[in-house]
Design a protein around this motif. Structure first.
Motif, short mmCIF file in Angstrom:
data_model
loop_
_atom_site.label_atom_id
_atom_site.label_comp_id
_atom_site.label_asym_id
_atom_site.label_seq_id
_atom_site.Cartn_x
_atom_site.Cartn_y
_atom_site.Cartn_z
N GLY A 40 -6.87 22.15 8.62
CA GLY A 40 -6.78 23.54 8.42
C GLY A 40 -4.75 24.39 8.95
N LYS A 41 -4.02 23.13 8.76
CA LYS A 41 -3.03 23.58 9.24
C LYS A 41 -2.07 23.46 8.01
CE LYS A 41 -4.26 23.50 14.43
NZ LYS A 41 -4.03 22.60 15.16
N LEU A 42 -0.75 23.99 8.59
CA LEU A 42 0.51 24.04 7.76
C LEU A 42 1.55 22.58 8.12
CD1 LEU A 42 0.59 27.96 7.02
CD2 LEU A 42 0.05 26.72 5.18
N VAL A 43 1.57 22.48 7.11
CA VAL A 43 2.53 20.99 7.52
C VAL A 43 3.83 21.40 7.53
CG1 VAL A 43 3.17 19.09 6.92
CG2 VAL A 43 1.35 19.17 7.26
N ASP A 44 4.91 20.72 7.98
CA ASP A 44 6.42 21.55 7.53
C ASP A 44 6.67 22.78 7.77
OD1 ASP A 44 6.96 18.61 8.20
OD2 ASP A 44 6.88 17.97 6.14
N HIS A 74 -0.32 33.56 4.27
CA HIS A 74 -0.32 31.11 3.97
C HIS A 74 -2.21 31.15 5.52
CE1 HIS A 74 3.68 30.13 2.54
NE2 HIS A 74 2.71 28.99 2.38
N ARG A 75 -1.91 31.52 5.67
CA ARG A 75 -2.91 31.24 7.03
C ARG A 75 -4.24 32.34 6.59
NH1 ARG A 75 0.01 31.33 12.86
NH2 ARG A 75 0.71 29.13 13.42
N LEU A 277 3.12 10.94 8.29
CA LEU A 277 1.49 11.67 8.92
C LEU A 277 0.94 12.25 10.56
CD1 LEU A 277 -1.11 9.89 6.11
CD2 LEU A 277 0.33 12.23 6.68
N GLU A 278 1.10 11.03 11.44
CA GLU A 278 0.60 11.02 13.08
C GLU A 278 1.41 13.08 13.47
OE1 GLU A 278 2.02 7.89 15.39
OE2 GLU A 278 -0.37 6.78 13.72
N ALA A 282 0.49 16.36 14.07
CA ALA A 282 0.68 16.98 15.97
C ALA A 282 1.49 18.51 15.70
CB ALA A 282 1.37 15.82 16.27
N ALA A 283 2.13 18.61 14.91
CA ALA A 283 3.72 19.53 14.49
C ALA A 283 2.40 20.76 13.74
CB ALA A 283 4.94 19.43 14.42
N ALA A 284 1.94 20.73 12.96
CA ALA A 284 1.47 21.25 12.20
C ALA A 284 0.54 22.61 12.24
CB ALA A 284 0.15 20.98 10.98
N ILE A 285 1.09 24.04 12.20
CA ILE A 285 0.94 24.97 12.78
C ILE A 285 -0.11 26.08 11.88
CG2 ILE A 285 2.95 25.65 13.90
CD1 ILE A 285 3.46 27.33 11.08
#
Length: 285
Positions: A40-44, A74-75, A277-278, A282-285
């Motif tokens: 459910g979070k945005l990557v990069d 986006h969210r 992926l790890e 972890a950094a996705a927002i």
């Protein structure tokens, strides 16, 4: 019904419209980005927005929406559509000048901004598990491949060509050197263990996943060579793989019928996929 965003409004997809005079439709005068959604979070996301801004600048297109506003859109689409895993596409065109004309319209012409989601399994990828079969084709695109425009007819054509030949994708070649895949960056691993990928220029897209994966390789103290490589080098490589926002790190096991390495996904691609992926989750927002 899926909710989409068009010019400030969230609408059911069946009610969303864009003018027939929109320059994105008439001239492919538009840029886009695609962001992966995991958990459910945005990557990069920051990287995608930075590249979007660069693409807009290269085409002389201004955008009134701020990064914070784009993040909020986006969210909201993630929330409205219940996206836990999938993709969000953002497309921005030079807008509707009211008629068809090759000349750019007045810069004050409102841009067309469209976003939509796709629910898609990204983590559990059969293609990543078995490895891709690749064919090579001549790179006939325009020479500003670093701008992420919606001019995707040639990539579509070569994807279809690959499918008809029983392959999964195509890598493009110019002057005997691999540029990139139809919608991804291309890599090989040499017998000495070095990761080789084309250096950045106007001949390839400056991949956001590419940068993140090369950062992972640096963290793992892997040797990276940013330079062109030939088709012959690729066929003789120990491993090969591609990277993209939707495919992450995807191994390649065959090129033009030649088996790469053992014919199975190799350990370098597998390790990079795992670490990427790890870190991304972890950094996705």
């Amino acid at each position: 019904m899926r909710q989409v965003y068009v010019n400030g409004r969230y609408l059911p997809e069946g009610e969303a419209t864009v003018s027939v005079f929109d320059r994105g439709f008439l001239f492919a005068d538009a840029v886009y980005e695609v962001t992966a959604v995991l958990d459910g979070k945005l990557v990069d996301f920051a990287g995608h927005l930075a590249r979007l801004r660069r693409s807009l600048k290269e085409l002389g297109m201004a955008l009134e929406l701020s990064d914070e506003e784009l993040l909020a859109i986006h969210r909201e689409l993630v929330r409205l559509n219940g996206i836990d895993e999938g993709l969000i596409y953002l497309q921005i065109t030079r807008g509707n000048a009211g008629d068809r004309d090759f000349l750019f319209p007045d810069p004050a012409t409102p841009k067309t901004v469209v976003l939509f989601t796709q629910k898609k399994k990204l983590l559990d990828s059969p293609l990543a598990a078995r490895g891709q079969r690749i064919v090579t084709v001549e790179d006939l695109r325009w020479r500003r491949c670093d701008i992420k425009t919606v001019q995707l007819l040639y990539p579509s054509m070569i994807k279809e060509l690959a499918k008809k030949q029983g392959a999964d994708d195509a890598w493009m070649v110019r002057d005997g050197l691999v540029t990139e895949g139809s919608s991804n960056n291309a890599y090989i691993v040499t017998a000495e263990g070095a990761i080789v990928t084309r250096d950045l220029s106007s001949d390839i897209l400056h991949g956001i996943t590419r940068k993140a994966v090369l950062d992972c390789a640096a963290d793992l103290e892997m040797t990276v060579e940013e330079r062109p490589f030939t088709v012959e080098e690729a066929k003789a490589a120990k491993e090969a793989f591609s990277t993209s926002a939707s495919g992450f790190v995807n191994p390649v096991v065959e090129i033009d019928g030649a088996t790469i390495g053992s014919g199975k996904p190799g350990p370098v691609a597998a390790r990079l996929r795992q670490i990427y992926l790890e870190k991304s989750r972890a950094a996705a927002i």
